[in-house]
Design a protein around this motif. Structure first.
Motif, PDB file in Angstrom:
ATOM      1  N   ARG A   1       4.341   5.235   1.132  1.00  0.00           N
ATOM      2  CA  ARG A   1       2.922   5.161   0.810  1.00  0.00           C
ATOM      3  C   ARG A   1       2.413   6.411   0.102  1.00  0.00           C
ATOM      4  NH1 ARG A   1       0.283   0.231   1.065  1.00  0.00           N
ATOM      5  NH2 ARG A   1       1.094  -1.000   2.799  1.00  0.00           N
ATOM      6  N   GLY A   2       1.450   6.191  -0.780  1.00  0.00           N
ATOM      7  CA  GLY A   2       0.816   7.286  -1.485  1.00  0.00           C
ATOM      8  C   GLY A   2      -0.270   7.935  -0.644  1.00  0.00           C
TER       9      GLY A   2
ATOM     10  N   ASN B   1      -4.193   5.269  -4.739  1.00  0.00           N
ATOM     11  CA  ASN B   1      -4.400   3.998  -5.440  1.00  0.00           C
ATOM     12  C   ASN B   1      -3.562   3.897  -6.710  1.00  0.00           C
ATOM     13  OD1 ASN B   1      -6.278   2.864  -3.613  1.00  0.00           O
ATOM     14  ND2 ASN B   1      -7.930   4.072  -4.519  1.00  0.00           N
ATOM     15  N   SER B   2      -2.463   4.632  -6.745  1.00  0.00           N
ATOM     16  CA  SER B   2      -1.533   4.559  -7.875  1.00  0.00           C
ATOM     17  C   SER B   2      -0.197   4.027  -7.359  1.00  0.00           C
ATOM     18  CB  SER B   2      -1.336   5.940  -8.508  1.00  0.00           C
ATOM     19  OG  SER B   2      -2.551   6.428  -9.042  1.00  0.00           O
ATOM     20  N   TRP B   3       0.433   3.155  -8.152  1.00  0.00           N
ATOM     21  CA  TRP B   3       1.660   2.495  -7.704  1.00  0.00           C
ATOM     22  C   TRP B   3       2.768   2.619  -8.745  1.00  0.00           C
ATOM     23  CZ3 TRP B   3       2.485  -0.547  -3.167  1.00  0.00           C
ATOM     24  CH2 TRP B   3       1.377  -0.575  -2.294  1.00  0.00           C
ATOM     25  N   LEU B   4       3.970   2.917  -8.258  1.00  0.00           N
ATOM     26  CA  LEU B   4       5.174   2.961  -9.091  1.00  0.00           C
ATOM     27  C   LEU B   4       6.185   1.979  -8.490  1.00  0.00           C
ATOM     28  CD1 LEU B   4       7.026   6.146 -10.364  1.00  0.00           C
ATOM     29  CD2 LEU B   4       8.255   4.123  -9.604  1.00  0.00           C
ATOM     30  N   ILE B   5       6.567   0.981  -9.268  1.00  0.00           N
ATOM     31  CA  ILE B   5       7.556  -0.007  -8.830  1.00  0.00           C
ATOM     32  C   ILE B   5       8.833   0.219  -9.628  1.00  0.00           C
ATOM     33  CG2 ILE B   5       8.058  -2.441  -8.461  1.00  0.00           C
ATOM     34  CD1 ILE B   5       5.543  -1.406  -7.012  1.00  0.00           C
ATOM     35  N   HIS B   6       9.921   0.528  -8.938  1.00  0.00           N
ATOM     36  CA  HIS B   6      11.197   0.776  -9.610  1.00  0.00           C
ATOM     37  C   HIS B   6      12.164  -0.365  -9.298  1.00  0.00           C
ATOM     38  CE1 HIS B   6      14.234   3.214 -11.607  1.00  0.00           C
ATOM     39  NE2 HIS B   6      15.063   2.902 -10.629  1.00  0.00           N
ATOM     40  N   LEU B   7      12.650  -1.025 -10.350  1.00  0.00           N
ATOM     41  CA  LEU B   7      13.572  -2.150 -10.201  1.00  0.00           C
ATOM     42  C   LEU B   7      15.011  -1.641 -10.237  1.00  0.00           C
ATOM     43  CD1 LEU B   7      11.807  -4.708 -12.593  1.00  0.00           C
ATOM     44  CD2 LEU B   7      11.459  -4.362 -10.135  1.00  0.00           C
ATOM     45  N   GLU B   8      15.734  -1.887  -9.169  1.00  0.00           N
ATOM     46  CA  GLU B   8      17.116  -1.424  -9.071  1.00  0.00           C
ATOM     47  C   GLU B   8      17.994  -2.115 -10.111  1.00  0.00           C
ATOM     48  OE1 GLU B   8      20.174  -0.536  -5.418  1.00  0.00           O
ATOM     49  OE2 GLU B   8      19.188  -2.488  -5.437  1.00  0.00           O
ATOM     50  N   GLY B   9      18.976  -1.389 -10.621  1.00  0.00           N
ATOM     51  CA  GLY B   9      19.938  -1.955 -11.559  1.00  0.00           C
ATOM     52  C   GLY B   9      21.272  -2.219 -10.886  1.00  0.00           C
TER      53      GLY B   9
ATOM     54  N   TRP C   1       2.151   9.102  -5.268  1.00  0.00           N
ATOM     55  CA  TRP C   1       1.854   7.695  -5.544  1.00  0.00           C
ATOM     56  C   TRP C   1       2.491   6.818  -4.461  1.00  0.00           C
ATOM     57  CZ3 TRP C   1       1.815   5.550 -11.171  1.00  0.00           C
ATOM     58  CH2 TRP C   1       1.037   6.371 -11.993  1.00  0.00           C
ATOM     59  N   ASN C   2       2.063   5.571  -4.395  1.00  0.00           N
ATOM     60  CA  ASN C   2       2.801   4.561  -3.638  1.00  0.00           C
ATOM     61  C   ASN C   2       4.055   4.244  -4.454  1.00  0.00           C
ATOM     62  OD1 ASN C   2       0.734   3.575  -1.450  1.00  0.00           O
ATOM     63  ND2 ASN C   2      -0.427   3.720  -3.359  1.00  0.00           N
TER      64      ASN C   2
ATOM     65  N   MET D   1       1.056  -6.743  -3.546  1.00  0.00           N
ATOM     66  CA  MET D   1      -0.375  -6.875  -3.843  1.00  0.00           C
ATOM     67  C   MET D   1      -1.170  -6.977  -2.547  1.00  0.00           C
ATOM     68  SD  MET D   1      -0.905  -6.731  -7.155  1.00  0.00           S
ATOM     69  CE  MET D   1      -2.365  -7.633  -7.693  1.00  0.00           C
ATOM     70  N   ALA D   2      -0.626  -7.725  -1.578  1.00  0.00           N
ATOM     71  CA  ALA D   2      -1.298  -7.879  -0.288  1.00  0.00           C
ATOM     72  C   ALA D   2      -1.298  -6.585   0.514  1.00  0.00           C
ATOM     73  CB  ALA D   2      -0.625  -8.990   0.517  1.00  0.00           C
ATOM     74  N   LYS D   3      -0.380  -5.677   0.179  1.00  0.00           N
ATOM     75  CA  LYS D   3      -0.299  -4.402   0.892  1.00  0.00           C
ATOM     76  C   LYS D   3      -1.078  -3.291   0.198  1.00  0.00           C
ATOM     77  CE  LYS D   3       4.025  -5.300   3.337  1.00  0.00           C
ATOM     78  NZ  LYS D   3       5.435  -4.901   3.584  1.00  0.00           N
ATOM     79  N   GLY D   4      -1.906  -3.665  -0.772  1.00  0.00           N
ATOM     80  CA  GLY D   4      -2.789  -2.682  -1.384  1.00  0.00           C
ATOM     81  C   GLY D   4      -2.627  -2.485  -2.872  1.00  0.00           C
ATOM     82  N   MET D   5      -1.562  -3.030  -3.470  1.00  0.00           N
ATOM     83  CA  MET D   5      -1.359  -2.806  -4.897  1.00  0.00           C
ATOM     84  C   MET D   5      -2.446  -3.469  -5.737  1.00  0.00           C
ATOM     85  SD  MET D   5       2.189  -3.084  -7.109  1.00  0.00           S
ATOM     86  CE  MET D   5       2.219  -4.867  -7.334  1.00  0.00           C
TER      87      MET D   5
END
Length: 330
Positions: A74-75, A81-89, A136-137, A176-180
């Protein structure tokens, strides 16, 4: 055009054209430049795995039918209120045999995923290591479908579930439901197969938020050229063709691309032909493929293989820093 963006674009092209594709198994065990931080001097933050409960009721499951998951930290403060989503390769599977093997690994089953992962580099919570995103989150979405979070089919005989698109959608709904949904700014990133996924899903990610939310997408080594290999064949084209047909990826690709290219070509050329301001600041000019390839030819003839490898590694870091610069509009 600002030089650094053009430099960044050319570097990704050179990486593909020069044939420096690491073995996929080796690449699965390494961190991307976005996550790695050689300057880190203290123990990294260990973040537990969160399985997405109820995902199976939506058909959002890994190759073996287990629940998908992510790691979230969590941020706080100015980054709350900033979010970074990293997609694993971690490569792809383009045949039944490859996918059956893959479901016996963490790339195809939650049963084999690490229960905790270190958050370093762009995911670090240390300001000295990660000054732009440390508070950030930060989320790392685990990769267990074998098609860059884009397939939607199954093979009952082999008990394989190709549900990458559903995993993507379910994970985004959960976050999104968790705050994004309240994000002021959001960044979608990924490396290799995850980098391709960040391109494929960038428009969908943008559409999750109101226009007032600042949204960007960052692909680390996620561009793959349809180049002729040393044997005279098209290894990447054949591989992507297998992924597309096996996992029915074509129905989830952006229609703006499939209306002009076949599905296999979209996976290879999407990042070249349809770049959108969400990726690069709209004040930058478009970069043409022909000019990029001219630079590649000149550079490949100038550098030796060993020196080019070192130069590419340094260049990718510079590319990453330039993207951070663009993200913050400085």
């Amino acid at each position: 055009m600002k030089p650094m963006l053009y430099f960044c674009f050319v570097i990704v092209l050179i990486r593909s054209a020069s044939g420096f594709f690491e073995d996929l198994d080796a690449r699965e065990t390494s961190l991307s430049y976005l996550e790695n931080d050689a300057a880190a001097t203290s123990e990294p933050l260990m973040v537990p795995l969160t399985l997405i409960q109820g995902a199976d009721s939506k058909g959002a499951v890994c190759l073996d039918g287990t629940l998908p998951g992510y790691h979230i930290h969590r941020g706080s403060g100015s980054g709350a209120n900033s979010w970074l989503i990293h997609l694993e390769g971690g490569g792809w599977c383009n045949t039944i045999r490859n996918c059956v093997y893959r479901k016996t690994t963490r790339r195809g089953s939650a049963k084999f995923m690490e229960k905790q992962l270190p958050f370093t580099g762009i995911l670090s919570n240390k300001a000295e290591e990660n000054p732009d995103f440390f508070n950030w989150n930060r989320v790392k979405l685990r990769y267990c479908d074998g098609a860059s979070f884009s397939g939607d089919s199954q093979n009952e005989g082999a008990q394989l579930y190709f549900r990458g698109q559903r995993i993507w959608l379910t994970a985004m709904q959960d976050l999104m439901a968790k705050g994004m949904q309240n994000a002021d700014q959001a960044l979608l990133s990924g490396c290799s197969a995850g980098g391709l996924a960040s391109i494929l899903h960038c428009d969908e990610f943008r559409d999750l938020f109101p226009k007032t939310t600042k949204v960007k997408c960052l692909s680390d080594a996620g561009m793959f050229l349809d180049a002729v290999d040393v044997s005279g064949g098209h290894t990447l084209r054949n591989m992507f063709a297998g992924v597309v047909s096996l996992q029915e990826v074509q129905k989830n690709l952006p229609i703006t691309c499939t209306s002009q290219l076949d599905p296999t070509s979209v996976n290879i050329w999407l990042s070249l032909a349809f770049l959108d301001p969400t990726y690069f600041n709209s004040s930058y000019e478009n970069v043409t493929l022909c000019r990029g390839l001219d630079y590649i030819h000149s550079l490949l003839s100038f550098f030796s293989a060993s020196s080019l490898k070192i130069w590419l590694q340094i260049s990718r870091l510079l590319c990453f820093f330039s993207m951070q610069h663009m993200m913050h509009g400085r």
